[in-house]
Design a protein around this motif. Structure first.
Motif, short mmCIF file in Angstrom:
data_model
loop_
_atom_site.label_atom_id
_atom_site.label_comp_id
_atom_site.label_asym_id
_atom_site.label_seq_id
_atom_site.Cartn_x
_atom_site.Cartn_y
_atom_site.Cartn_z
N ARG A 1 2.12 1.89 -3.37
CA ARG A 1 1.10 1.78 -4.44
C ARG A 1 1.49 0.67 -5.42
N CYS B 1 0.84 -1.21 0.00
CA CYS B 1 0.00 0.00 0.00
C CYS B 1 0.87 1.26 0.00
N LYS C 1 -9.55 -6.18 -4.65
CA LYS C 1 -9.55 -5.11 -5.67
C LYS C 1 -10.37 -3.92 -5.16
N SER C 2 -11.56 -4.21 -4.59
CA SER C 2 -12.39 -3.13 -4.04
C SER C 2 -11.74 -2.51 -2.81
N GLU C 3 -11.22 -3.38 -1.93
CA GLU C 3 -10.65 -2.87 -0.67
C GLU C 3 -9.45 -1.96 -0.90
N ILE D 1 -8.52 -0.29 -3.83
CA ILE D 1 -8.54 0.65 -4.95
C ILE D 1 -8.17 2.06 -4.48
N ASP D 2 -8.63 2.44 -3.27
CA ASP D 2 -8.34 3.80 -2.79
C ASP D 2 -6.89 3.97 -2.35
N TYR D 3 -6.16 2.87 -2.27
CA TYR D 3 -4.73 2.95 -1.92
C TYR D 3 -3.86 2.94 -3.18
N GLY D 4 -4.51 2.86 -4.34
CA GLY D 4 -3.74 2.84 -5.59
C GLY D 4 -3.01 1.54 -5.83
#
Ligand SMILES: NC(=O)c1ccc[n+]([C@@H]2O[C@H](COP(=O)([O-])OP(=O)(O)OC[C@H]3O[C@@H](n4cnc5c(N)ncnc54)[C@H](OP(=O)(O)O)[C@@H]3O)[C@@H](O)[C@H]2O)c1
Length: 267
Positions: free
Chosen positions: A131, A128, A167-169, A171-174
């Motif tokens: 990224r 994370c 993938k959903s979890e 996505i906001d971490y790039g």
């Protein structure tokens, strides 16, 4: 794109994982290899070190969470970061479920499922931070359950769900998460499978199967990391199976049932 990236590849002392490590080292990556056997790790390191100094290896079982923490610490201590994790370690199983003992199922579930979850949990914060990417190796057998591959199909399907959740979890971490579907790939000489008694046995060459080369399958893994495609199939036939399954799952199952004797005899 791989220059100086730190890539952990589980189960990489032979087969698809070994070839992927070799190809990534040739592209300038720093690679952490692993498998349970220290002899295999040493042999693989010896062959990689002939052309790249950027490789290290640690022997241990990725279905053991403590080992996965140790693998992560080993990578960070030596290379300072983890950019990419390829959850490749896996084992095929053989035998009808009615002939299998619980130990056979536990071994396959532990290696194929926990052996993908635990390395991911151990490396997640580092990935994370950078990224980075996480790739799961499933199988065409994960698209549709195949006879006499029940525990293998079930775990390879579970890995697909795991990748979808992540993938959903993430996505906001790039973070890029992907799932790779190899088709039949030529066997490594030392390849083993778990039989219905729970014993790891050598798999002889599979006759009558038009297998992909290890280069072809590893090439698709690398292409997927480059293109950041969520799903990547190693062959056109694998992609066609997925399309037919998506459109007509019951018809696909009927085709499998029609071919059941042939599929069972391929073991
Ligand atoms: N070959 C195919 O036709 C095919 C098709 C579809 C999908 N796949 C998938 O692709 C991946 C690689 O397959 P492959 O054919 O290259 O397999 P392989 O030749 O049997 O190699 C598996 C590697 O994983 C290691 N390994 C097994 N269990 C482990 C564990 N618990 N912890 C750490 N390392 C472990 C093995 O070494 P040790 O014995 O020393 O642990 C070996 O280095 C697997 O996930 C497989 O399910 C393969």
């Amino acid at each position: 794109m791989f220059k100086n990236k730190v890539i952990v590849i589980t189960g990489s002392t032979q087969g698809i994982g070994f070839k992927t490590a070799e190809m990534l080292l040739n592209r300038g990556a720093r690679v952490v290899i692993n498998s349970r056997s220290s002899e295999k790790v040493t042999n693989a390191l010896n062959s990689f070190e002939k052309f790249s100094p950027n490789v290290i290896g640690l022997a241990g079982d990725v279905s053991n969470y403590e080992f996965c923490i140790a693998l992560r610490e080993f990578a960070i201590k030596k290379f300072g970061q983890i950019d990419i994790l390829i959850n490749n370690a896996g084992v095929a199983s053989s035998g009808l479920l009615k002939e299998s003992v619980p130990d056979a199922l536990e071994k396959v579930i532990n290696i194929n499922l926990l052996g993908s979850i635990y390395p991911t949990m151990a490396c997640l914060n580092d990935i994370c931070k950078d990224r980075g990417s996480i790739l799961f190796i499933s199988s065409v057998a994960g698209i549709i359950g195949l006879p006499s591959y029940s525990q293998y199909s079930a775990t390879k399907r579970a890995v697909i769900s795991l990748a979808e959740s992540l993938k959903s979890e993430l996505i906001d971490y790039g973070v890029f998460v992907g799932i790779n579907y190899p088709g039949f790939t030529e066997n490594e000489e030392h390849k083993t499978i778990i039989n219905s008694e729970g014993v790891e046995v050598r798999l002889s060459k599979r006759p009558g199967i038009n297998a992909l080369t290890r280069e072809q399958t590893a090439g698709k893994i690398i292409e997927q990391l480059q293109k950041k495609k969520f799903r990547m199939y190693s062959s056109i036939s694998a992609k066609i199976i997925q399309i037919i399954y998506n459109l007509l799952p019951n018809l696909t199952l009927r085709i499998v049932i029609y071919l059941r004797k042939k599929i069972i005899s391929m073991q």
